[in-house]
Scaffold this motif. Structure first.
Motif, PDB file in Angstrom:
ATOM      1  N   GLY A  47       0.923  -1.616  -0.037  1.00  9.81           N
ATOM      2  CA  GLY A  47      -0.281   0.195   0.389  1.00  9.81           C
ATOM      3  C   GLY A  47       1.515   1.679  -0.014  1.00  9.81           C
ATOM      4  O   GLY A  47       0.402   2.326   0.304  1.00  9.81           O
ATOM      5  N   LEU A  48       2.327   0.885  -0.224  1.00 11.53           N
ATOM      6  CA  LEU A  48       2.940   2.396  -0.113  1.00 11.53           C
ATOM      7  C   LEU A  48       3.224   2.688  -1.719  1.00 11.53           C
ATOM      8  O   LEU A  48       3.295   4.171  -1.663  1.00 11.53           O
ATOM      9  N   GLU A  49       2.570   2.195  -2.472  1.00 11.07           N
ATOM     10  CA  GLU A  49       2.402   2.447  -4.114  1.00 11.07           C
ATOM     11  C   GLU A  49       1.158   2.468  -4.497  1.00 11.07           C
ATOM     12  O   GLU A  49       0.625   1.214  -4.329  1.00 11.07           O
ATOM     13  N   PRO A  50       0.266   3.325  -4.991  1.00 13.24           N
ATOM     14  CA  PRO A  50      -0.773   2.850  -5.161  1.00 13.24           C
ATOM     15  C   PRO A  50      -0.841   2.674  -6.900  1.00 13.24           C
ATOM     16  O   PRO A  50       0.127   2.320  -7.791  1.00 13.24           O
ATOM     17  N   LEU A  51      -1.898   1.439  -6.984  1.00 12.16           N
ATOM     18  CA  LEU A  51      -1.975   1.218  -8.449  1.00 12.16           C
ATOM     19  C   LEU A  51      -2.390   2.610  -9.518  1.00 12.16           C
ATOM     20  O   LEU A  51      -3.489   2.915  -8.985  1.00 12.16           O
ATOM     21  N   ASP A  52      -1.941   2.090 -10.127  1.00 10.47           N
ATOM     22  CA  ASP A  52      -3.004   3.041 -11.606  1.00 10.47           C
ATOM     23  C   ASP A  52      -4.005   2.293 -12.206  1.00 10.47           C
ATOM     24  O   ASP A  52      -4.963   3.018 -12.681  1.00 10.47           O
ATOM     25  N   SER A  53      -3.796   0.730 -11.908  1.00  9.55           N
ATOM     26  CA  SER A  53      -5.236   0.213 -12.317  1.00  9.55           C
ATOM     27  C   SER A  53      -4.813  -1.894 -11.888  1.00  9.55           C
ATOM     28  O   SER A  53      -3.444  -1.370 -11.599  1.00  9.55           O
ATOM     29  N   GLY A  54      -5.642  -2.122 -12.019  1.00 10.42           N
ATOM     30  CA  GLY A  54      -5.484  -3.377 -11.599  1.00 10.42           C
ATOM     31  C   GLY A  54      -6.238  -3.797 -10.507  1.00 10.42           C
ATOM     32  O   GLY A  54      -7.442  -3.380 -10.364  1.00 10.42           O
ATOM     33  N   HIS A  55      -5.715  -5.197  -9.170  1.00 15.09           N
ATOM     34  CA  HIS A  55      -6.534  -5.142  -8.094  1.00 15.09           C
ATOM     35  C   HIS A  55      -5.318  -5.664  -7.039  1.00 15.09           C
ATOM     36  O   HIS A  55      -4.324  -6.295  -7.395  1.00 15.09           O
ATOM     37  N   VAL A  56      -5.408  -5.900  -5.789  1.00 14.86           N
ATOM     38  CA  VAL A  56      -4.848  -6.545  -4.967  1.00 14.86           C
ATOM     39  C   VAL A  56      -6.105  -6.969  -4.070  1.00 14.86           C
ATOM     40  O   VAL A  56      -6.735  -6.327  -3.525  1.00 14.86           O
ATOM     41  N   VAL A  57      -6.038  -8.586  -4.137  1.00 17.32           N
ATOM     42  CA  VAL A  57      -7.610  -9.552  -2.711  1.00 17.32           C
ATOM     43  C   VAL A  57      -6.687 -10.114  -2.061  1.00 17.32           C
ATOM     44  O   VAL A  57      -6.241 -10.975  -2.406  1.00 17.32           O
ATOM     45  N   VAL A  58      -6.994  -9.563  -1.138  1.00 16.85           N
ATOM     46  CA  VAL A  58      -6.350 -10.965  -0.343  1.00 16.85           C
ATOM     47  C   VAL A  58      -7.023 -11.846   0.316  1.00 16.85           C
ATOM     48  O   VAL A  58      -7.932 -11.031   1.105  1.00 16.85           O
ATOM     49  N   ASP A  59      -7.342 -12.878   0.367  1.00 13.62           N
ATOM     50  CA  ASP A  59      -8.306 -13.539   1.130  1.00 13.62           C
ATOM     51  C   ASP A  59     -10.009 -12.970   0.622  1.00 13.62           C
ATOM     52  O   ASP A  59     -10.607 -13.075   1.538  1.00 13.62           O
ATOM     53  N   GLY A  60     -10.362 -12.887  -0.401  1.00 16.14           N
ATOM     54  CA  GLY A  60     -11.748 -11.952  -1.226  1.00 16.14           C
ATOM     55  C   GLY A  60     -11.668 -10.695  -0.825  1.00 16.14           C
ATOM     56  O   GLY A  60     -12.874  -9.968  -1.212  1.00 16.14           O
ATOM     57  N   ALA A  62     -11.051  -6.882  -1.224  1.00 15.89           N
ATOM     58  CA  ALA A  62     -10.181  -6.429  -2.301  1.00 15.89           C
ATOM     59  C   ALA A  62      -9.084  -5.061  -0.960  1.00 15.89           C
ATOM     60  O   ALA A  62      -9.760  -4.404  -0.152  1.00 15.89           O
ATOM     61  N   TRP A  63      -8.577  -4.992  -1.357  1.00 14.26           N
ATOM     62  CA  TRP A  63      -7.192  -3.633  -0.858  1.00 14.26           C
ATOM     63  C   TRP A  63      -7.093  -2.736  -1.643  1.00 14.26           C
ATOM     64  O   TRP A  63      -7.062  -1.664  -0.554  1.00 14.26           O
ATOM     65  N   ASP A  64      -6.866  -2.830  -2.768  1.00 19.31           N
ATOM     66  CA  ASP A  64      -6.771  -1.527  -3.517  1.00 19.31           C
ATOM     67  C   ASP A  64      -7.369  -1.869  -5.306  1.00 19.31           C
ATOM     68  O   ASP A  64      -6.807  -2.886  -5.960  1.00 19.31           O
ATOM     69  N   ARG A  65      -8.000  -1.578  -5.379  1.00 18.95           N
ATOM     70  CA  ARG A  65      -9.246  -1.265  -6.668  1.00 18.95           C
ATOM     71  C   ARG A  65      -9.456  -0.522  -7.375  1.00 18.95           C
ATOM     72  O   ARG A  65     -10.641   0.045  -7.131  1.00 18.95           O
ATOM     73  N   PRO A  66      -8.602   0.754  -8.119  1.00 19.15           N
ATOM     74  CA  PRO A  66      -8.820   2.170  -7.986  1.00 19.15           C
ATOM     75  C   PRO A  66      -9.957   1.933  -9.292  1.00 19.15           C
ATOM     76  O   PRO A  66     -10.565   2.698  -9.320  1.00 19.15           O
ATOM     77  N   ALA A  67     -10.813   0.949 -10.347  1.00 14.37           N
ATOM     78  CA  ALA A  67     -12.027   0.427 -10.961  1.00 14.37           C
ATOM     79  C   ALA A  67     -13.197   1.316  -9.619  1.00 14.37           C
ATOM     80  O   ALA A  67     -14.261   2.015 -10.432  1.00 14.37           O
ATOM     81  N   THR A  68     -13.434   1.153  -8.511  1.00 10.04           N
ATOM     82  CA  THR A  68     -14.281   1.169  -7.828  1.00 10.04           C
ATOM     83  C   THR A  68     -14.132   2.175  -6.440  1.00 10.04           C
ATOM     84  O   THR A  68     -14.562   2.330  -5.886  1.00 10.04           O
ATOM     85  N   GLY A  69     -12.520   2.517  -6.724  1.00  8.45           N
ATOM     86  CA  GLY A  69     -12.065   3.769  -5.349  1.00  8.45           C
ATOM     87  C   GLY A  69     -11.490   2.585  -4.774  1.00  8.45           C
ATOM     88  O   GLY A  69     -11.503   3.890  -2.807  1.00  8.45           O
ATOM     89  N   VAL A  70     -11.336   1.870  -4.664  1.00  3.17           N
ATOM     90  CA  VAL A  70     -11.129   0.870  -2.927  1.00  3.17           C
ATOM     91  C   VAL A  70      -9.320   0.830  -2.679  1.00  3.17           C
ATOM     92  O   VAL A  70      -8.557   0.797  -3.700  1.00  3.17           O
ATOM     93  N   LEU A  71      -8.811   1.483  -1.681  1.00  5.27           N
ATOM     94  CA  LEU A  71      -7.310   1.751  -1.126  1.00  5.27           C
ATOM     95  C   LEU A  71      -7.155   1.474  -0.424  1.00  5.27           C
ATOM     96  O   LEU A  71      -7.283   3.242   1.103  1.00  5.27           O
ATOM     97  N   LEU A  72      -6.795   1.036   0.324  1.00  7.32           N
ATOM     98  CA  LEU A  72      -7.028   0.648   1.972  1.00  7.32           C
ATOM     99  C   LEU A  72      -5.639   0.999   1.582  1.00  7.32           C
ATOM    100  O   LEU A  72      -4.340   1.038   1.920  1.00  7.32           O
ATOM    101  N   PRO A  73      -5.598   1.878   3.637  1.00 10.86           N
ATOM    102  CA  PRO A  73      -3.980   2.764   3.830  1.00 10.86           C
ATOM    103  C   PRO A  73      -3.048   1.241   4.030  1.00 10.86           C
ATOM    104  O   PRO A  73      -3.602   0.479   4.537  1.00 10.86           O
ATOM    105  N   PRO A  74      -1.909   1.542   4.225  1.00 14.51           N
ATOM    106  CA  PRO A  74      -0.716   0.653   4.579  1.00 14.51           C
ATOM    107  C   PRO A  74      -1.203  -0.222   6.655  1.00 14.51           C
ATOM    108  O   PRO A  74      -1.065  -1.552   6.757  1.00 14.51           O
TER     109      PRO A  74
END
Length: 350
Positions: A47-60, A62-74
């Motif tokens: 979470g120290l570098e935000p994504l431009d696109s794509g996703h990070v999903v852990v155990d279902g 979402a930690w980071d998903r720019p398309a839906t505005g999800v960005l969990l802080p570190p």
């Protein structure tokens, strides 16, 4: 815990485009040349570098998903991060540094300190609990940082060259401790390393990054048999020969010929494991399709084998038992015949 990540990050002229998928309890070694994107990959997952696109999903989740505005802080991600320069809290003792993550999650001071003391003992630092980071050596600081990351049992453990600052003996000891911990752990771990031993001992799979993309992904044994890039082959200690092939014979850029069992046409990267190179005092009889005259340049003991460096062409590394070296009477300057069976010569389009 599972990890499903599709990472797209652009920073200036560099672009990272990497997909990472890991099952519960799986450890991935992330390797590649400098500038390939290894540290950027870890920082993005943390979470120290935000994504431009794509996703990070852990155990279902979402930690980071720019398309839906999800960005969990570190600080809200269940991540343990060990970076190459340690970054310990300078005003805290080693014990307090290790206990910090538990205290931040609400663990009582006494319990956090008890568990921190256990981890310091496991990593050989029981006598350094009260020292400040300024009073620790580089290797000791690295072990404190490692304990601080491991103690919280994070869902995702990110290790950036975790053993790099350790001397050889301590590295062996801590590698074993880390391997035992990861073997019983249900989270996902990514280890950035330049050491092939760390990669093969600690990881279930090796992820090779080059120019911000995945060049190869698979178990170490698969990569060793058929590396897709010269860099990956060199990392794994193979003989690597770029050249030109005609479908039967590969003419090597550095001189010499090799005949693989299966040979493409065009530019190739030919690899040969050192243990597949046999040495003889007389021209060998029998089935080897690849035989050439060579001279011994150097002998180096590597654990149970002796690595023999040969000048050809082609130059080569050969791994022999000490008994074989003694029987052949090898020494620098010895003239020998080298041979390799065709099915031990691997040629990939390159």
């Amino acid at each position: 815990m599972t990890l499903d990540a599709d990472l797209h990050v652009t920073r200036g002229e560099f672009r990272l485009a990497v997909a990472v998928h890991a099952a519960p309890g799986e450890t991935l070694a992330v390797v590649g040349p400098n500038g390939a994107g290894k540290t950027t990959l870890l920082r993005t997952l943390a979470g120290l570098e935000p994504l431009d696109s794509g996703h990070v999903v852990v155990d279902g989740v979402a930690w980071d998903r720019p398309a839906t505005g999800v960005l969990l802080p570190p600080e809200r991600r269940s991540v343990g991060l060990v970076v190459s320069d340690h970054v310990l809290f300078p005003r805290m003792s080693a014990l307090e540094n290790v206990a910090f993550g538990l205290r931040a999650r609400g663990t009582s001071r006494a319990e956090a300190r008890r568990r921190a003391a256990e981890w310091l003992e496991r990593l050989g630092l029981a006598g350094h609990a009260d020292r400040s980071p300024a009073g620790l050596s580089g290797g000791q600081s690295q072990r404190v940082a490692l304990a601080r990351a491991l103690i919280t049992e994070p869902a995702v453990l990110l290790l950036d060259e975790p053993l790099a600052a350790l001397d050889a003996a301590t590295r062996l000891e801590i590698r074993q401790v880390l391997a035992e911990h990861l073997a019983d752990w249900s989270g996902v771990c990514l280890v950035v390393t330049h050491d092939p031993v760390d990669a093969t001992v600690l990881a279930d799979r090796i992820l090779v990054l080059e120019d911000g993309t995945v060049a190869q992904d698979g178990p170490a044994a698969v990569l060793a048999r058929a590396p897709r890039t010269s860099w990956a082959a060199t990392l794994l200690g193979l003989n690597v020969y770029p050249g030109e092939a005609d479908g039967a014979v590969a003419t090597l850029d550095g001189g010499g010929l090799l005949r693989p069992a299966v040979c493409p046409v065009g530019r190739v990267v030919v690899t040969v494991p050192p243990q597949a190179v046999a040495l003889h005092r007389e021209h060998p009889e029998g089935s080897p399709r690849n035989v050439w005259r060579a001279q011994v340049a150097e002998l180096t003991r590597l654990g149970p084998v002796v690595r023999v460096r040969l000048t050809g062409p082609p130059d080569a590394l050969a791994d022999l038992t000490p008994g074989a070296v003694a029987e052949l009477g090898l020494a620098p300057g010895s003239q020998v015949w080298a041979s390799v069976k065709a099915n031990e010569v691997h040629a990939e389009p390159g």
